[in-house]
Structure formats: C-alpha cells, structure tokens
Write an enzyme that holds these catalytic residues in place. Structure first.
Site, mmCIF file in Angstrom:
data_model
loop_
_atom_site.group_PDB
_atom_site.id
_atom_site.type_symbol
_atom_site.label_atom_id
_atom_site.label_comp_id
_atom_site.label_asym_id
_atom_site.label_seq_id
_atom_site.Cartn_x
_atom_site.Cartn_y
_atom_site.Cartn_z
ATOM 1 N N ASP A 24 -4.732 -22.156 -17.062
ATOM 2 C CA ASP A 24 -5.216 -23.178 -16.135
ATOM 3 C C ASP A 24 -4.067 -23.650 -15.252
ATOM 4 O O ASP A 24 -2.903 -23.571 -15.655
ATOM 5 C CB ASP A 24 -5.747 -24.398 -16.908
ATOM 6 C CG ASP A 24 -7.109 -24.125 -17.553
ATOM 7 O OD1 ASP A 24 -7.733 -23.109 -17.248
ATOM 8 O OD2 ASP A 24 -7.538 -24.974 -18.365
ATOM 9 N N ARG A 35 -8.533 -17.090 -11.053
ATOM 10 C CA ARG A 35 -9.620 -18.068 -10.901
ATOM 11 C C ARG A 35 -9.250 -18.880 -9.655
ATOM 12 O O ARG A 35 -8.166 -19.457 -9.596
ATOM 13 C CB ARG A 35 -9.720 -19.003 -12.096
ATOM 14 C CG ARG A 35 -10.792 -20.098 -11.879
ATOM 15 C CD ARG A 35 -10.673 -21.247 -12.867
ATOM 16 N NE ARG A 35 -10.936 -20.837 -14.229
ATOM 17 C CZ ARG A 35 -10.384 -21.425 -15.286
ATOM 18 N NH1 ARG A 35 -9.522 -22.423 -15.129
ATOM 19 N NH2 ARG A 35 -10.658 -21.007 -16.506
HETATM 20 C C1 LIG Z 1 -14.569 -23.213 -14.442
HETATM 21 C C2 LIG Z 1 -13.679 -24.130 -13.722
HETATM 22 C C3 LIG Z 1 -12.329 -24.097 -13.975
HETATM 23 C C4 LIG Z 1 -11.471 -24.939 -13.267
HETATM 24 N N1 LIG Z 1 -10.127 -24.834 -13.466
HETATM 25 C C5 LIG Z 1 -9.287 -25.614 -12.742
HETATM 26 C C6 LIG Z 1 -7.875 -25.492 -12.847
HETATM 27 O O1 LIG Z 1 -7.349 -24.673 -13.611
HETATM 28 N N2 LIG Z 1 -7.102 -26.319 -12.103
HETATM 29 C C7 LIG Z 1 -7.637 -27.257 -11.245
HETATM 30 O O2 LIG Z 1 -6.873 -27.957 -10.557
HETATM 31 N N3 LIG Z 1 -8.974 -27.397 -11.116
HETATM 32 C C8 LIG Z 1 -9.797 -26.608 -11.849
HETATM 33 N N4 LIG Z 1 -11.145 -26.746 -11.714
HETATM 34 C C9 LIG Z 1 -11.688 -27.872 -10.934
HETATM 35 C C10 LIG Z 1 -11.956 -27.453 -9.491
HETATM 36 O O3 LIG Z 1 -10.726 -27.231 -8.848
HETATM 37 C C11 LIG Z 1 -12.718 -28.531 -8.736
HETATM 38 O O4 LIG Z 1 -11.998 -29.726 -8.735
HETATM 39 C C12 LIG Z 1 -14.104 -28.807 -9.302
HETATM 40 O O5 LIG Z 1 -14.723 -27.614 -9.640
HETATM 41 C C13 LIG Z 1 -14.968 -29.515 -8.263
HETATM 42 O O6 LIG Z 1 -14.966 -28.753 -7.069
HETATM 43 P P1 LIG Z 1 -16.275 -28.092 -6.419
HETATM 44 O O7 LIG Z 1 -15.833 -26.874 -5.697
HETATM 45 O O8 LIG Z 1 -17.329 -27.939 -7.431
HETATM 46 O O9 LIG Z 1 -16.683 -29.113 -5.276
HETATM 47 P P2 LIG Z 1 -17.044 -30.673 -5.348
HETATM 48 O O10 LIG Z 1 -17.357 -31.076 -3.950
HETATM 49 O O11 LIG Z 1 -15.971 -31.452 -6.040
HETATM 50 O O12 LIG Z 1 -18.331 -30.684 -6.250
HETATM 51 C C14 LIG Z 1 -19.583 -30.267 -5.755
HETATM 52 C C15 LIG Z 1 -20.645 -30.932 -6.622
HETATM 53 O O13 LIG Z 1 -20.577 -30.394 -7.953
HETATM 54 C C16 LIG Z 1 -20.750 -31.416 -8.922
HETATM 55 N N5 LIG Z 1 -19.484 -31.542 -9.683
HETATM 56 C C17 LIG Z 1 -18.312 -30.941 -9.397
HETATM 57 N N6 LIG Z 1 -17.362 -31.252 -10.316
HETATM 58 C C18 LIG Z 1 -17.952 -32.086 -11.209
HETATM 59 C C19 LIG Z 1 -17.498 -32.768 -12.368
HETATM 60 N N7 LIG Z 1 -16.254 -32.633 -12.821
HETATM 61 N N8 LIG Z 1 -18.395 -33.535 -13.052
HETATM 62 C C20 LIG Z 1 -19.660 -33.650 -12.629
HETATM 63 N N9 LIG Z 1 -20.159 -33.033 -11.516
HETATM 64 C C21 LIG Z 1 -19.313 -32.264 -10.822
HETATM 65 C C22 LIG Z 1 -21.096 -32.695 -8.162
HETATM 66 O O14 LIG Z 1 -22.501 -32.728 -8.034
HETATM 67 C C23 LIG Z 1 -20.446 -32.461 -6.803
HETATM 68 O O15 LIG Z 1 -21.059 -33.182 -5.769
HETATM 69 C C24 LIG Z 1 -12.010 -25.881 -12.357
HETATM 70 C C25 LIG Z 1 -13.376 -25.901 -12.102
HETATM 71 C C26 LIG Z 1 -14.207 -25.032 -12.770
HETATM 72 C C27 LIG Z 1 -15.658 -25.037 -12.438
#
Ligand SMILES: Cc1cc2nc3c(=O)[nH]c(=O)nc-3n(C[C@H](O)[C@H](O)[C@H](O)COP(=O)(O)OP(=O)(O)OC[C@H]3O[C@@H](n4cnc5c(N)ncnc54)[C@H](O)[C@@H]3O)c2cc1C
Length: 338
Positions: free
Chosen positions: A159, A209
C-alpha cells in the site's frame, strides 16, 4: 522471470476495502469555521457512542477482528459473487517494537492461510512493519513476507501512504523486486511526482494499483481537485497500459471505470486483463456484478483486526470526507439498492 510470467493471482488472467480504512494521519487542511465545527460535532457524537454502535456503523467496512472472520467473508465473496479479495490487518504508523512484531507475525500467519486460495492475496502497509523506525529492518520483514508469499503462490501489494513515505516505499519495493516478482506497488494520481515514478520504475514493469490517493497533500506537490485527480488517473492508466503493465484501477467512481473500459476497448485489451478494485462496504453491487459478467477481475479490499475501533475513529476524525461518505452510503442504502 519476466513480469508477465509472474506466478501471482493478481496477474493471472482468471482471476479488493471498507471505506473507513483509508484516511490521512496528518491533520487535514484547515476548513472553514462552520464546516470545522460541524465535523468536530459529528466526531464528538461518534466518540460518545457506545463501542457496539460504532461497531455496527463500521461493520460493512471491516471484516471482523481475526483472520477467520475475514476468510469467511472473502471466501463467501468469491463463492457467491466471484469477487477477489486482498486482505489487510488493520494498522499503520506502528510505534513500539512489540506492535511491529505483532503485525509481522499476523501477516506471516495470514500468508500461510492463503495457500490454495487463488481468489485472494494481501496488502501491507510498510509503516506497520517499522518503516519509520528502521528502514532496513522493514525491508528485511517485507522481503521475508514476499518470499513466504512466493512459496505459497500468492502476491503482496505494498500500500502507499502519505507523500513523505513514497520514496522509501518505492525504494524498498525496488530492493525486494531484485529477488521476487510476486509483489506490486500503489501509485497515487494526485501526486505530481507519479509520472516520473512510472518512468523510473519502467524497467521493472511493476504490477500497479492506481488510485487517486487518500492523504491530503500540499498544493506544491499534489493536485487538489478530485476531478483533476481522476482525469490524471486515466492519463496515467494510458501510460501504464502502453508500457504493458498490469494495472488494478482502485476507484468507486463509475465514470472513471467506464472511461477506463472505453480506453481498454480502443487498445483491444481483453476484459480479463482489466482489474478494478474497491473497498469492502462501499455500495457498488450492481457495478461490480456488471464488471464480473463482462470478465473484468474485481477485487475488494478486506481489512480486519483487533484495533478496528481506534483505527476507525482516527480515520473518521482526520477525514471529514470519509465521515460524509460513510453517512451518505448508509443513507443512500436506505433508499436504493445498487
Ligand atoms: C482497493 C483500494 C485500495 C486503495 N489503496 C490505497 C493506497 O494504497 N493508498 C492511498 O493513498 N489510497 C488508497 N486507496 C484510496 C483511494 O486512493 C481513494 O482515496 C478512494 O478510493 C476514494 O477515491 P474514489 O476514486 O473512489 O473517488 P471519491 O470521489 O473519493 O469517491 C467516489 C464515491 O465513492 C464512495 N466512496 C469512496 N471512498 C469511500 C470511503 N472510504 N467510504 C465510503 N464511501 C466511499 C462515495 O460514495 C464517493 O462519493 C485505495 C482505494 C481502494 C478502493
């Protein structure tokens, strides 16, 4: 062994986290007086609630307190929905040697349990393995885990944490990759440096990722608009696919996923080479089903651990966005089935 020949269930054709799991450790940037006050009030309400109520609120996002509970869920996701998982023991920025040793042994145990489970792998946070205390010792622990994972035919995702850790994490990744192929990194599209990181890693062709990144970063080093981060993610995806790298697109944003699918079509990329990752508990059932039916690999991030309470509270406290999204998902779930 070439990256394309990696014996990893993330790179094989046939085939990841609850929302409260991703959040920053640093204080969030200053918010306006009203929104700051509202956020503090909501956090206060959460903290005053009995643990059992918080547990209930966190339950869609966290698989349980031990690996047996996590496996029940991950095995069930695979059996009933053909959803892959990546398991994570909740914890980060671990301070004491005893806690570092504890995480390390929990991960080692988890790797042994992966044997024969091609639908799952693990994600680790190097800060839980002593990255801040002693980088070389952290490398040795990480190397040992990746070696053990190789022996059981599985894959380890490193991560990515806040921007101060990126160079160290990529450095440890490079060292591990000198010996092992069954590991991959995370790149964050909000960081300006990511394009250069892709270039500097090009030779290794890492399994990546790709996400926008969760940690609020300074405008001097990172994009501030989520829309721009998502557009940038798609640009970086294009570059990574052109390099022939396996990319797991980690987002819940439907338009980003649809644009990625369009891009894959233009490149004649078969569905089975596409991977989308989401967090356990974020309600995207219909989209996940559609992707699986199309042959895209979908992986949920499945976190578990004894420290779920402190972890969840810290996340919610530090990240107003998360509190809003969790509340939105709970309310949204009352009105629609997705
Ligand atoms: C499998 C996975 C691994 C990840 N690994 C990392 C990593 O190693 N390092 C890192 O910095 N980030 C990591 N992330 C977090 C990622 O960078 C984003 O911050 C997160 O996924 C939200 O971004 P989004 O593209 O979904 O857009 P957003 O605009 O943030 O989300 C879109 C919609 O998805 C839903 N949503 C998104 N996130 C959440 C949440 N946490 N709880 C509830 N609802 C939510 C909401 O409805 C939101 O309106 C990971 C995310 C995923 C899915």
């Amino acid at each position: 062994m070439s990256p394309s020949a990696i014996n990893s269930n993330e790179t094989q054709a046939s085939g990841e986290k609850p929302g409260v799991v991703w959040g920053e450790q640093k204080p969030a940037p200053r918010r306006s007086g009203l929104s700051e006050a509202l956020h503090r009030a909501l956090v206060g309400v959460m903290k005053a609630m009995p643990r059992s109520v918080v547990r209930l609120a966190a339950s869609p996002y966290i698989a349980g307190e031990d690996s047996a509970q996590a496996w029940r869920l991950a095995d069930d996701l695979w059996r009933t929905k053909q959803l892959h998982s990546t398991l994570d023991v909740l914890g980060e920025h671990v301070q004491s040697q005893a806690d570092i040793d504890d995480y390390f042994s929990q991960f080692k145990q988890l790797v042994t349990e992966l044997e024969g489970r091609k639908h799952a792998n693990i994600s680790i946070k190097l800060s839980a393995l002593g990255q801040a205390q002693d980088e070389d010792a952290c490398f040795q622990r990480t190397r040992e885990l990746v070696a053990q994972a190789r022996d059981v035919g599985t894959f380890v995702r490193f991560d990515m944490e806040d921007a101060t850790t990126v160079s160290s994490t990529l450095g440890i990744y490079r060292r591990v990759r000198k010996e092992f192929d069954n590991c991959g990194v995370v790149l964050q599209s909000r960081l300006y440096r990511t394009r250069e990181d892709i270039e500097s890693l090009r030779e290794l062709r890492p399994n990546v990722r790709l996400c926008i990144g969760i940690y609020p970063e300074n405008p001097s080093i990172a994009l501030q608009s989520k829309t721009e981060m998502k557009r940038h993610l798609l640009e970086l995806l294009n570059v990574l696919w052109d390099n022939g790298q396996h990319v797991a697109i980690a987002t819940h944003e439907e338009w980003v996923i649809r644009k990625a699918l369009e891009l894959a079509d233009k490149k004649n990329k078969p569905s089975h080479e596409i991977e989308v990752q989401m967090l356990l508990g974020v309600p995207r059932n219909a989209l996940q089903k559609e992707l699986v039916q199309r042959g895209v690999r979908v992986r949920l991030y499945v976190p578990y651990g004894r420290r779920w309470y402190a972890y969840s509270m810290r996340r919610l406290e530090n990240n107003p966005d998360m509190l809003r999204m969790v509340a939105g998902n709970v309310l949204g779930g009352l009105f629609r089935a997705r």
